[in-house]
Scaffold this active site. Structure first.
Site: not given
Length: 301
Positions: A131-133, A135, A231
């Site tokens: 997961l993105d930082v 998110t 995104r």
């Protein structure tokens, strides 16, 4: 050669694998420091599956290792001999990477005494997806080598249920649909991704759950798992995630609802358990900042 880079240009693959800028990766190729099966290759050559890739990295440190440090807010949802499912808070990376000095899921698990599979690159052992930082939500990490192999294949085969909720600007029309558009590195900005003709196939399904004056709450299912996929695809539809200024979101709206990151949360994760063979599913409640922003939108802000 690491999985997932076959067919990519040399400079693009090196940038992604080693955390370099595209320009730096191209320089390495141009100066003869990149070889495939012993032969020097250029920046625009394509990598071939199964080939032996060698890169000379003068002055570049070895892969960053995860520091075993407690991570406030990192919640273990499920734990057994094969895997651990965590609810990742915002501001935490999945694993170490060049230039990242903050907390990581792997470091947090190590600090809590969890033993993770050794499969995978040194800095992301046991990590089968990320997961993105910015998110929050559910991640599964492999503890056994068998689980790592089975889960990696499940993600490749697209048999994992990856469900997200996102609040996006405006009202998508149609209210439900599919975005099927390839995603690759942004042509000029190394830190971004974009819909590009040379990108990898990327498929996102969405359905509108709730509509507000300035935004909409969507449920999103991913077929693929590209970096920044939701995104990028929402931004391509001209409905970026609220708060996602990197992908053209309105900073005024983000400030109005009190958001310092994109409104994006991994709410559900389902897969066939590699040990039992049974289908399992886990759910996560919205993080506090997302819930507060949603309440403000519902009240008409």
């Amino acid at each position: 050669m690491p999985e997932g880079v076959a067919g990519e240009r040399v400079d693009a693959a090196l940038a992604r694998m080693l955390g370099l800028s595209r320009t730096r990766a191209a320089e390495l190729a141009a100066t003869g420091k990149v070889r495939v099966e012993g032969s020097i290759v250029g920046k625009s050559d394509r990598l071939v599956a199964g080939a032996w890739l060698e890169v000379d990295l003068p002055g570049v440190a070895s892969p960053v290792q995860a520091a075993a440090e407690p991570v406030p807010g990192l919640r273990v949802v499920h734990n057994d001999a094969d895997l651990v499912v965590v609810d990742k808070p915002v501001g935490v990376a999945a694993h170490p990477s060049p230039g990242w000095t903050g907390s990581t899921v792997i470091g947090g698990l190590a600090a809590a005494g969890y033993t993770i599979a050794t499969s995978g690159a040194a800095e992301r052992q046991g990590v089968v997806h990320r997961l993105d930082v910015g998110t929050s939500g559910l991640m599964v990490v492999a503890k056994s080598e068998h689980a790592y192999s089975v889960l990696k294949q499940a993600f490749r085969d697209r048999t994992v249920d990856k469900t997200y909720h996102a609040v996006v600007q405006g009202r998508p029309d149609p209210s439900r649909g599919t975005v099927d558009a390839p995603i690759g590195r942004h042509p000029t900005l190394d830190y971004k991704w974009a819909v590009t003709a040379e990108g990898k196939p990327s498929v996102t399904h969405y359905v509108t759950l709730e509509v507000f004056r300035a935004a909409s709450l969507l449920e999103i299912h991913l077929e693929t798992g590209r970096t920044h996929q939701i995104r990028v695809h929402m931004s391509a539809l001209r409905h970026p995630c609220v708060g996602d200024v990197t992908y053209s979101a309105d900073p005024t709206l983000a400030a109005r609802v009190g958001l310092n990151r994109q409104w994006l949360h991994a709410v559900r994760l389902g897969f066939v358990h590699p040990g039992t063979g049974e289908r399992v599913s886990y759910e996560s409640a919205y993080a506090d900042d997302l819930r507060d922003a949603l309440d403000r939108l519902r009240s008409g802000e």
